[in-house]
Design a protein around this motif. Sequence first.
Motif, PDB file in Angstrom:
ATOM      1  N   ASN A 198       9.957  -6.984 -20.339  1.00 39.64           N
ATOM      2  CA  ASN A 198      10.348  -8.162 -19.845  1.00 39.64           C
ATOM      3  C   ASN A 198      11.876  -7.905 -19.304  1.00 39.64           C
ATOM      4  N   TYR A 199      12.355  -9.243 -19.134  1.00 37.33           N
ATOM      5  CA  TYR A 199      13.801  -9.249 -18.317  1.00 37.33           C
ATOM      6  C   TYR A 199      14.771  -9.399 -19.392  1.00 37.33           C
ATOM      7  N   TYR A 200      14.339  -9.489 -20.939  1.00 35.50           N
ATOM      8  CA  TYR A 200      15.381  -9.888 -21.844  1.00 35.50           C
ATOM      9  C   TYR A 200      16.847  -9.127 -21.673  1.00 35.50           C
ATOM     10  N   HIS A 201      16.720  -7.644 -22.016  1.00 37.81           N
ATOM     11  CA  HIS A 201      17.784  -7.106 -21.819  1.00 37.81           C
ATOM     12  C   HIS A 201      18.603  -7.100 -20.488  1.00 37.81           C
ATOM     13  N   HIS A 214      22.477  -8.828 -20.498  1.00 31.60           N
ATOM     14  CA  HIS A 214      23.378  -7.846 -19.684  1.00 31.60           C
ATOM     15  C   HIS A 214      24.196  -8.513 -18.672  1.00 31.60           C
ATOM     16  N   PHE A 215      23.500  -9.088 -17.801  1.00 35.80           N
ATOM     17  CA  PHE A 215      23.980  -9.749 -16.583  1.00 35.80           C
ATOM     18  C   PHE A 215      24.717 -11.000 -17.070  1.00 35.80           C
ATOM     19  N   PHE A 219      25.570 -19.935 -15.468  1.00 32.90           N
ATOM     20  CA  PHE A 219      25.363 -20.464 -16.838  1.00 32.90           C
ATOM     21  C   PHE A 219      24.951 -21.783 -17.003  1.00 32.90           C
ATOM     22  N   THR A 220      24.732 -22.490 -16.164  1.00 28.87           N
ATOM     23  CA  THR A 220      23.991 -23.913 -16.357  1.00 28.87           C
ATOM     24  C   THR A 220      22.561 -23.749 -16.175  1.00 28.87           C
ATOM     25  N   ARG A 249      26.300 -13.672 -28.302  1.00 28.53           N
ATOM     26  CA  ARG A 249      24.845 -13.725 -28.218  1.00 28.53           C
ATOM     27  C   ARG A 249      24.404 -12.462 -27.916  1.00 28.53           C
ATOM     28  N   ALA A 250      25.069 -11.875 -26.981  1.00 24.00           N
ATOM     29  CA  ALA A 250      24.574 -10.344 -26.476  1.00 24.00           C
ATOM     30  C   ALA A 250      24.978  -9.310 -27.431  1.00 24.00           C
ATOM     31  N   VAL A 251      25.936  -9.367 -28.037  1.00 23.05           N
ATOM     32  CA  VAL A 251      26.503  -8.472 -28.984  1.00 23.05           C
ATOM     33  C   VAL A 251      25.977  -8.335 -30.221  1.00 23.05           C
TER      34      VAL A 251
END
Length: 164
Positions: free
Chosen positions: A30-33, A37-38, A77-78, A146-148
Amino acid sequence: MSIQRPVSSIHLRLRKRIYDLFFNAHLKNNYYHQFEHFIAYMIVLNMAGLALEHIPVIYESRQHLFHLFDIFSLGVFTVEYVLRLYAAPEDPIFGAKKIPRLAFFKSPFALIDLISIAPFYLGAFFEADLRVLRVLRLLRLFKLFRAVMPAIHQFLEQNKNRSF
């Protein structure tokens, strides 16, 4: 007595699909990672932009580019916030709650996300000098957690029985 609307099957499938594509860390392919990252890159670029805005020789000649980047970032972000809010009932953390979207809305990450984009929308809809609220853009830095955090948990899990 409340009347509940039946939720359409298409709506449920779309919500599940969005959650699985962008927010389900347990699925492969899927596109989770990529999505995480984006968003992380966007946050870092926003922090760099915020720092560069305070260097007059850089900012004054490129003020319109900074503004365009800020609008693009706020759009990203929205969209992220709205998608997370929409897909909250599919998330195991929020889906088990009585009102999943309210549970998401009250979560620390969601509040940080909302507070970091709110000054732009407040400034767009109300005539007031909200430049002071631009400081809240610094809260975008907290979005990095959230990413880290999943990466830290994964690192600790993979190195559980190893010494440094």
